[in-house]
Design a protein around this motif. Structure first.
Motif, PDB file in Angstrom:
ATOM      1  N   GLY A  25       0.854  -1.189   0.000  1.00 50.64           N
ATOM      2  CA  GLY A  25       0.000   0.000   0.000  1.00 50.64           C
ATOM      3  C   GLY A  25       0.886   1.235   0.000  1.00 50.64           C
ATOM      4  N   ALA A  70      -0.813  10.323  -6.739  1.00 53.67           N
ATOM      5  CA  ALA A  70      -2.009  10.506  -5.915  1.00 53.67           C
ATOM      6  C   ALA A  70      -3.253  10.076  -6.683  1.00 53.67           C
ATOM      7  CB  ALA A  70      -2.128  11.957  -5.465  1.00 53.67           C
ATOM      8  N   LYS A  71      -3.274  10.401  -7.988  1.00 46.51           N
ATOM      9  CA  LYS A  71      -4.430   9.973  -8.791  1.00 46.51           C
ATOM     10  C   LYS A  71      -4.466   8.452  -8.927  1.00 46.51           C
ATOM     11  CE  LYS A  71      -5.957  13.871 -11.430  1.00 46.51           C
ATOM     12  NZ  LYS A  71      -5.712  14.711 -12.569  1.00 46.51           N
ATOM     13  N   MET A  73      -3.485   6.431  -6.674  1.00 48.58           N
ATOM     14  CA  MET A  73      -4.000   5.921  -5.415  1.00 48.58           C
ATOM     15  C   MET A  73      -5.506   6.147  -5.304  1.00 48.58           C
ATOM     16  SD  MET A  73      -1.522   4.474  -4.487  1.00 48.58           S
ATOM     17  CE  MET A  73      -2.468   3.696  -3.185  1.00 48.58           C
ATOM     18  N   LEU A  74      -5.962   7.226  -5.904  1.00 40.74           N
ATOM     19  CA  LEU A  74      -7.401   7.507  -5.892  1.00 40.74           C
ATOM     20  C   LEU A  74      -8.152   6.399  -6.623  1.00 40.74           C
ATOM     21  CD1 LEU A  74      -9.553   9.556  -5.082  1.00 40.74           C
ATOM     22  CD2 LEU A  74      -9.175  10.728  -7.237  1.00 40.74           C
ATOM     23  N   GLU A  76      -7.157   3.394  -7.022  1.00 43.16           N
ATOM     24  CA  GLU A  76      -7.068   2.173  -6.213  1.00 43.16           C
ATOM     25  C   GLU A  76      -8.070   2.229  -5.058  1.00 43.16           C
ATOM     26  OE1 GLU A  76      -3.114   0.845  -5.361  1.00 43.16           O
ATOM     27  OE2 GLU A  76      -3.733  -0.182  -3.544  1.00 43.16           O
ATOM     28  N   HIS A  77      -8.215   3.425  -4.494  1.00 44.45           N
ATOM     29  CA  HIS A  77      -9.176   3.606  -3.404  1.00 44.45           C
ATOM     30  C   HIS A  77     -10.597   3.318  -3.899  1.00 44.45           C
ATOM     31  CE1 HIS A  77     -10.886   5.281   0.224  1.00 44.45           C
ATOM     32  NE2 HIS A  77     -11.611   6.109  -0.489  1.00 44.45           N
ATOM     33  N   ARG A  78     -10.862   3.693  -5.167  1.00 42.82           N
ATOM     34  CA  ARG A  78     -12.200   3.505  -5.718  1.00 42.82           C
ATOM     35  C   ARG A  78     -12.449   2.070  -6.169  1.00 42.82           C
ATOM     36  NH1 ARG A  78     -11.943   9.142  -9.057  1.00 42.82           N
ATOM     37  NH2 ARG A  78     -12.875  10.439  -7.461  1.00 42.82           N
ATOM     38  N   PRO A  80     -10.616  -1.090  -5.038  1.00 43.96           N
ATOM     39  CA  PRO A  80      -9.529  -1.716  -4.280  1.00 43.96           C
ATOM     40  C   PRO A  80      -9.193  -3.144  -4.708  1.00 43.96           C
ATOM     41  CG  PRO A  80     -11.468  -1.425  -2.899  1.00 43.96           C
ATOM     42  CD  PRO A  80     -11.747  -0.720  -4.180  1.00 43.96           C
ATOM     43  N   PHE A  83      -6.379  -3.445  -7.859  1.00 38.99           N
ATOM     44  CA  PHE A  83      -5.009  -2.927  -7.830  1.00 38.99           C
ATOM     45  C   PHE A  83      -4.271  -3.384  -6.574  1.00 38.99           C
ATOM     46  CE2 PHE A  83      -7.551   0.121 -10.204  1.00 38.99           C
ATOM     47  CZ  PHE A  83      -6.780   0.331 -11.337  1.00 38.99           C
ATOM     48  N   ARG A  84      -2.955  -3.464  -6.691  1.00 37.52           N
ATOM     49  CA  ARG A  84      -2.088  -3.623  -5.523  1.00 37.52           C
ATOM     50  C   ARG A  84      -0.964  -2.613  -5.689  1.00 37.52           C
ATOM     51  NH1 ARG A  84      -5.641  -6.254  -4.385  1.00 37.52           N
ATOM     52  NH2 ARG A  84      -5.800  -8.408  -3.659  1.00 37.52           N
ATOM     53  N   SER A  85      -0.658  -1.929  -4.629  1.00 42.16           N
ATOM     54  CA  SER A  85       0.455  -0.991  -4.717  1.00 42.16           C
ATOM     55  C   SER A  85       1.420  -1.257  -3.569  1.00 42.16           C
ATOM     56  CB  SER A  85      -0.054   0.450  -4.657  1.00 42.16           C
ATOM     57  OG  SER A  85      -0.685   0.681  -3.438  1.00 42.16           O
ATOM     58  N   ASP A 119       1.412  -1.478 -13.914  1.00 42.90           N
ATOM     59  CA  ASP A 119       0.936  -0.232 -14.514  1.00 42.90           C
ATOM     60  C   ASP A 119       1.983   0.876 -14.362  1.00 42.90           C
ATOM     61  OD1 ASP A 119      -1.090   0.791 -15.950  1.00 42.90           O
ATOM     62  OD2 ASP A 119      -2.575   0.776 -14.349  1.00 42.90           O
TER      63      ASP A 119
ATOM     64  N   LYS B   2      -6.816  -6.287   2.863  1.00 45.53           N
ATOM     65  CA  LYS B   2      -6.523  -6.292   1.442  1.00 45.53           C
ATOM     66  C   LYS B   2      -5.055  -6.602   1.117  1.00 45.53           C
ATOM     67  CE  LYS B   2      -6.027  -3.024  -2.110  1.00 45.53           C
ATOM     68  NZ  LYS B   2      -5.866  -1.636  -2.318  1.00 45.53           N
ATOM     69  N   PHE B   3      -4.146  -5.987   1.838  1.00 47.82           N
ATOM     70  CA  PHE B   3      -2.751  -6.108   1.452  1.00 47.82           C
ATOM     71  C   PHE B   3      -2.020  -7.213   2.217  1.00 47.82           C
ATOM     72  CE2 PHE B   3      -3.587  -1.598   0.448  1.00 47.82           C
ATOM     73  CZ  PHE B   3      -3.409  -1.725  -0.919  1.00 47.82           C
ATOM     74  N   ALA B  29       8.587   1.780 -15.680  1.00 48.90           N
ATOM     75  CA  ALA B  29       7.611   1.300 -16.654  1.00 48.90           C
ATOM     76  C   ALA B  29       6.287   1.998 -16.398  1.00 48.90           C
ATOM     77  CB  ALA B  29       7.446  -0.206 -16.537  1.00 48.90           C
ATOM     78  N   GLY B  30       5.585   2.297 -17.492  1.00 49.97           N
ATOM     79  CA  GLY B  30       4.305   2.996 -17.371  1.00 49.97           C
ATOM     80  C   GLY B  30       4.183   3.990 -18.504  1.00 49.97           C
ATOM     81  N   ALA B  42       0.413  16.475  -7.387  1.00 50.27           N
ATOM     82  CA  ALA B  42      -0.238  15.464  -6.551  1.00 50.27           C
ATOM     83  C   ALA B  42      -1.268  16.045  -5.585  1.00 50.27           C
ATOM     84  CB  ALA B  42       0.815  14.705  -5.762  1.00 50.27           C
ATOM     85  N   ALA B  45      -5.279  15.724  -6.219  1.00 47.68           N
ATOM     86  CA  ALA B  45      -5.810  14.374  -6.086  1.00 47.68           C
ATOM     87  C   ALA B  45      -5.710  13.880  -4.650  1.00 47.68           C
ATOM     88  CB  ALA B  45      -5.073  13.430  -7.016  1.00 47.68           C
ATOM     89  N   LEU B  46      -4.652  14.324  -3.955  1.00 53.22           N
ATOM     90  CA  LEU B  46      -4.492  13.937  -2.548  1.00 53.22           C
ATOM     91  C   LEU B  46      -5.673  14.455  -1.723  1.00 53.22           C
ATOM     92  CD1 LEU B  46      -2.391  12.401  -0.956  1.00 53.22           C
ATOM     93  CD2 LEU B  46      -1.268  14.548  -0.432  1.00 53.22           C
ATOM     94  N   VAL B  49      -8.552  12.183  -2.428  1.00 53.68           N
ATOM     95  CA  VAL B  49      -8.440  10.914  -1.692  1.00 53.68           C
ATOM     96  C   VAL B  49      -8.931  11.112  -0.267  1.00 53.68           C
ATOM     97  CG1 VAL B  49      -6.827   9.238  -0.713  1.00 53.68           C
ATOM     98  CG2 VAL B  49      -6.523   9.991  -3.057  1.00 53.68           C
ATOM     99  N   GLU B  52     -12.737  11.582  -0.040  1.00 57.21           N
ATOM    100  CA  GLU B  52     -13.477  10.322  -0.168  1.00 57.21           C
ATOM    101  C   GLU B  52     -13.389   9.506   1.119  1.00 57.21           C
ATOM    102  OE1 GLU B  52     -12.849   8.041  -3.632  1.00 57.21           O
ATOM    103  OE2 GLU B  52     -13.576   9.625  -4.960  1.00 57.21           O
TER     104      GLU B  52
END
Lengths: 208, 168
Positions: A25, A70-71, A73-74, A76-78, A80, A83-85, A119, B2-3, B29-30, B42, B45-46, B49, B52
């Protein structure tokens, strides 16, 4: 508290192994490190690139300076489950970040089989090659890639992973790791697509 | 969780081999994104997050407080004179913005500061920082269970106490 695994990375200047942590995470402080520490250095390197190329240095362009973690992660939050981070930290600093997508990608080597699609994978700028500078730590990228394979195994994908390499990392994926190459992907900005098959993944993970 | 993983860390031998292989390579990669000089990509979007997570915490809080009182959604809706559908949406639909009247009724019923409730429900653009920290902490530790065990009750009580201490 995020689950984690202890890892070690190699400090190049000191020529010694130092303890780090692989966190499952990506936390807010990782995003802040990216924004406040990685990004200024990445942008500085991007500005310096033309001059260094003109001076004859063989360097790859900095192409991930605008990845908005951050996006990532957003999303992933939406979603879950999709994704794995994870993040590698050493002495409280973020040294590498990765996000793996699990739901939508299929293997090109083994048609229709699921795989873990890397990704985004990125290491701190000071851990990358740059003229006149020693890398701070080595091993961060390998630890992240190993985790991508482990995630694939955990999901029942038997270690299959896929990714689109940035031009600067082509040597690593194509020549060093010898991942199965599928050439430039015109549907993905012309970036080269690679996969680790089950056998290749197993070899990469081999502890011997 | 989850993790949660069951794996083992890489051995020193594996790492030595990996470091040797890495040599002077990059590993990124990406996708390549357009070059746009931005000073703070960032942050926006932070904030989203966090917003939400706060909404999620609000949904969980409203549900837990109702469960603690052994009320159904319909019973609570009847008590505070709002549509049951609104309470359902508050508890189930993260991000749903209830009308101010409903928030006032809920705040009164649960004896919570109206301002804090409105902030949690997304009624203001900027949230009080200390409240945000408490809410995010609560969100990280809580889940929306049918029944609360003693630890969850303790956590809920602590959080409610913290909310009540917020300035009106």
């Amino acid at each position: 508290m995020r689950p984690s695994l202890p890892v070690e990375v190699f400090a190049v200047a000191e020529q010694k192994w130092v303890a780090g942590t692989l966190f499952f995470g990506i936390a807010e402080h990782n995003l802040e490190h990216y924004e406040q520490k990685w990004l200024p250095e990445l942008l500085k390197r991007r500005r310096e690139t033309p001059k260094l190329l003109k001076a004859g240095h063989e360097i790859a362009a900095v192409e991930d300076a605008h990845w908005d973690w951050a996006k990532k992660m957003l999303r992933e939050h939406r979603a879950p489950l999709g994704f794995r981070s994870c993040a590698v930290e050493v002495e409280g600093e973020t040294e590498g970040l990765m996000q793996v997508e699990l739901a939508t990608h299929r293997s090109r080597a083994n048609k229709n089989l699921n795989l873990a699609y890397v990704d985004y994978i990125s290491i701190a700028p000071w851990n990358r090659p740059w003229p006149g500078q020693l890398k701070r730590f080595k091993g961060v990228g390998s630890i992240l890639l190993r985790e991508a394979i482990r995630t694939s195994m955990d999901e029942g994908f038997r270690g299959r992973i896929g990714l689109h390499s940035l031009p600067g990392a082509l040597t690593w994926y194509r020549d060093t790791l010898r991942m199965k190459a599928f050439g430039a992907d015109q549907d993905y900005q012309g970036l080269h697509y690679f996969e680790f098959t089950e056998e290749q993944a197993e070899r990469f993970m081999d502890e011997k | 969780m989850k993790f949660m993983k069951t794996g083992t860390p890489p051995t020193r031998e594996w790492l030595m081999k990996a470091v040797e292989l890495e040599a002077d390579c990059d590993i990124s990669a990406g996708p390549v994104l357009p070059v746009v000089e931005v000073s703070c990509p960032a942050s926006a979007a932070l904030v989203e997050v966090k917003r939400e997570k706060v909404h999620e915490a609000f949904s969980i809080l409203m549900r837990q407080l109702r469960l603690e009182q052994n009320l159904t959604v319909e019973e609570l809706a009847h008590q505070i004179e709002v549509e049951p559908e609104q309470l359902h949406r508050i508890e189930r639909h993260v991000g749903f913005k209830p009308p101010p009247r409903t928030l006032h009724r809920l705040a009164d019923w649960h004896r919570l500061p109206v301002k804090a409730v409105i902030q949690m429900a997304g009624g203001v653009k900027r949230m009080n920082r200390s409240l945000e920290e408490s809410v995010l902490c609560f969100a990280a530790k809580s889940e929306s269970f049918e029944r609360l065990n003693s630890d969850e009750k303790r956590l809920l009580n602590e959080f409610v106490q913290c909310l009540r201490e917020q300035e009106e």
